[in-house]
Write a protein that holds these residues in place. Structure first.
Motif, PDB file in Angstrom:
ATOM      1  N   GLU A   1       0.837  -1.205   0.000  1.00  0.00           N
ATOM      2  CA  GLU A   1       0.000   0.000   0.000  1.00  0.00           C
ATOM      3  C   GLU A   1       0.870   1.253   0.000  1.00  0.00           C
ATOM      4  OE1 GLU A   1      -2.905  -0.149   3.193  1.00  0.00           O
ATOM      5  OE2 GLU A   1      -3.038  -2.323   2.955  1.00  0.00           O
ATOM      6  N   PHE A   2       1.885   1.267   0.887  1.00  0.00           N
ATOM      7  CA  PHE A   2       2.743   2.444   1.014  1.00  0.00           C
ATOM      8  C   PHE A   2       3.539   2.694  -0.266  1.00  0.00           C
ATOM      9  CE2 PHE A   2       7.019   4.088   2.036  1.00  0.00           C
ATOM     10  CZ  PHE A   2       6.667   5.348   2.500  1.00  0.00           C
ATOM     11  N   ARG A   3       4.146   1.639  -0.806  1.00  0.00           N
ATOM     12  CA  ARG A   3       5.028   1.818  -1.967  1.00  0.00           C
ATOM     13  C   ARG A   3       4.267   2.036  -3.268  1.00  0.00           C
ATOM     14  NH1 ARG A   3      10.329   1.108  -1.451  1.00  0.00           N
ATOM     15  NH2 ARG A   3      11.165   0.278   0.509  1.00  0.00           N
ATOM     16  N   SER A   4       3.059   1.500  -3.375  1.00  0.00           N
ATOM     17  CA  SER A   4       2.282   1.653  -4.615  1.00  0.00           C
ATOM     18  C   SER A   4       1.377   2.877  -4.586  1.00  0.00           C
ATOM     19  CB  SER A   4       1.432   0.405  -4.865  1.00  0.00           C
ATOM     20  OG  SER A   4       0.391   0.293  -3.895  1.00  0.00           O
ATOM     21  N   GLY A   5       1.053   3.344  -3.370  1.00  0.00           N
ATOM     22  CA  GLY A   5       0.131   4.472  -3.257  1.00  0.00           C
ATOM     23  C   GLY A   5      -1.325   4.066  -3.392  1.00  0.00           C
ATOM     24  N   LEU A   6      -1.599   2.762  -3.396  1.00  0.00           N
ATOM     25  CA  LEU A   6      -2.964   2.265  -3.530  1.00  0.00           C
ATOM     26  C   LEU A   6      -3.562   1.967  -2.160  1.00  0.00           C
ATOM     27  CD1 LEU A   6      -2.518  -0.286  -6.465  1.00  0.00           C
ATOM     28  CD2 LEU A   6      -3.322   2.074  -6.621  1.00  0.00           C
TER      29      LEU A   6
END
Length: 252
Positions: free
Chosen positions: A51-56
């Motif tokens: 979630e953090f790295r993809s921004g999703l």
């Protein structure tokens, strides 16, 4: 696994089988993390990390990874409350399955004109047959409308079902369409193409835009609504598209 070669293979595949931005972000994050682990066949990643790295959002990550698995880019196994295990599949042309969006894109590029002409001819033929039957019938005339049939691979039906697939993505509990409703949805697409002079590709673009917009995705729940509100949505959609193009030029 060769990190650079896999990225090159991924980008080549995008020319034929373009992924949605969220799917591509998740794939790149997983590739990066797999590289850090020393290319283990199976490696674990916490959902919060993706979630953090993809921004999703969490739901966005779940949706993207499910689609990547179905298309053949990755495999994964959930481990209860523990981090999910992932496996990156080597990419070559033909190793992934075409998505609904790319199937539709090919249809729009290769068969739009023929499909529109055929549907137009069928519609005129149906109207002619209806008039002939009505004029030759000696019994009292009954008002009825001949229902036009749209094949599953027609441009009209594909665009109608593309909208429905997007609606289902936003609300998995949305009720299914009956065969009769599918025909009505496809007929509204026909009206958009023939009467409103909307290019099929532009209709698809508007479907993508409205189903990503927080306000309009709650209101555009049928092709009838899509047709009715198209001109209302167009200014905002065009403004966002131009803004995105300017940002691309700045960062390129």
């Amino acid at each position: 696994m060769n990190y650079l070669q896999e990225i090159l293979n991924f980008e080549k595949l995008q020319e034929l089988n373009r992924l949605a931005p969220g799917q591509a972000r998740v794939w790149y994050v997983l590739m990066y993390l797999n590289n850090i682990t020393g290319w283990q066949s199976w490696f674990t990643v916490a959902s919060s990390t993706l979630e953090f790295r993809s921004g999703l959002s969490r739901q966005g990550v779940i949706k993207a990874r499910n689609e990547l698995k179905q298309l053949g880019y990755i495999d994964f196994k959930t481990n209860g409350r523990s981090a999910t295990s992932y496996h990156m599949k080597p990419l070559t042309q033909g190793s992934v399955q075409p998505s609904l969006q790319d199937s539709l894109h090919d249809s729009l590029q290769g068969g739009v004109q023929g499909g529109v002409q055929t549907s137009s001819a069928l519609y005129k033929q149906n109207k002619t047959n209806q008039n002939t039957t009505s004029n030759s019938d000696s019994s009292p005339a009954t008002r009825h409308k001949t229902q036009q049939k749209f094949a599953d691979d027609s441009v009209e039906m594909q665009l109608a079902m593309y909208l429905f697939s997007k609606i289902k993505e936003n609300n998995p509990d949305h009720k299914k369409l009956t065969d009769s409703q599918k025909q009505k949805w496809a007929d509204n697409i026909r009206l958009m193409i023939q009467r409103d002079n909307r290019a099929p590709q532009k209709i698809k673009n508007m479907i993508d835009w409205c189903q990503a917009d927080d306000f309009w995705k709650q209101n555009i729940l049928s092709t009838a609504k899509l047709r009715k509100q198209y001109d209302m949505m167009a200014p905002k959609a065009n403004a966002q598209w131009q803004s995105n193009q300017q940002r691309k030029r700045v960062y390129s």
